[in-house]
Write an enzyme that holds these catalytic residues in place. Sequence first.
Site, PDB file in Angstrom:
ATOM      1  CB  VAL A 229      -0.918   0.013   1.246  1.00 49.80           C
ATOM      2  CG1 VAL A 229      -1.758   1.284   1.293  1.00 49.80           C
ATOM      3  CG2 VAL A 229      -1.806  -1.223   1.251  1.00 49.80           C
ATOM      4  CG  HIS A 230       1.488   5.582  -2.267  1.00 48.05           C
ATOM      5  ND1 HIS A 230       1.470   6.686  -1.437  1.00 48.05           N
ATOM      6  CD2 HIS A 230       2.334   5.892  -3.282  1.00 48.05           C
ATOM      7  CE1 HIS A 230       2.270   7.617  -1.933  1.00 48.05           C
ATOM      8  NE2 HIS A 230       2.809   7.155  -3.055  1.00 48.05           N
ATOM      9  N   PRO A 231       2.079   4.777   1.062  1.00 51.48           N
ATOM     10  CG  PRO A 231       4.239   5.346   1.764  1.00 51.48           C
ATOM     11  CD  PRO A 231       3.467   4.874   0.569  1.00 51.48           C
TER      12      PRO A 231
END
Length: 338
Positions: A229-231
């Site tokens: 997951v992208h931050p």
Amino acid sequence: MLVMRPAQMSDLADVQRLAADSPVGVTSLPDDAERLKDKILASEASFAAEVSFNGEESYFFVLEDTASGRLVGCSGIVASAGYSEPFYSFRNETFVHAARELKIHNKIHVLSLCHDLTGNSLLTSFYVEAPLVNTVHAELNSRARLLFVASHPERFADAVVVEIVGHSDEHGDSPFWDAVGRNFFDMNYAEAERLCGLKSRTFLAELMPHYPIYVPLLPDSAQEAMGQVHPRAQITFDILMREGFETDHYIDIFDGGPTLHARTSGIRSIAQSRAVPVRIGELAKGGRPYLVSNGLLQDYRAVVAELDWVPGKPVMLSLETAEALGVGEGASVRLVAV
């Protein structure tokens, strides 16, 4: 007070400001005035339509600071993913390769391009400004649209999906895209996602490999990126996992981010929310935060309120909260605990 409501055409400039700051990969929020205008127009038409089953409708909400009139977030729902074109995903599968004489039995992880999730309702366009990320208002921005689904179930499918933005670095490069998609398109990940936002994801998906991709043949960096997951999308992921979404079966075809899936009836905000009558007056101290929505359609409103509510009883709202929701004494609201 922060209030979620349907987007209006007068919000266009503010919505574009939010879109410009959204992370690469949120193709449902393109930084393009014409596309965003079309998005708001489609939403206004959907809220106004008489609907008895989920079709081509899309609903776009904004989170407004009523003190300043400034928008601080947005989110949306598409009634039927892939209504006019297939909704592509990579399905996680296991192939078994066996050789009896050699007594070898191998299970191999593969990705198969599919449109299994076409027809499900789709959560899209989530964005909140950075100061709100770790507050209850991020939950309001995400979960209040689920309260809208609970109040209008005939408009949505029996299952809900959401694509979470996957891993990419500070330069906008995605290891998964570089290992898979870039072999079929002469462009980097950021350019591909921008093109998808302005045009359509489907025409790129149709050029992707339609045969299974054997995951062990991909570079280690691409394998590690699968399901990551992208931050800046972590808050969305965390909220929806608490709602009961599952994450193991599908990934995004461009960046390898997880595609979450849940039965509509099992989603926490839908299953545990309750419609209760309203009383207006002074609130007792010692309450807890609830998401509260008015259950309406074009005049839909939702807020966070500190309430001392006893299940089975009417809910006491302050005059300020009741006015923000547009409800009066004896009206009904839908609420669920934060």
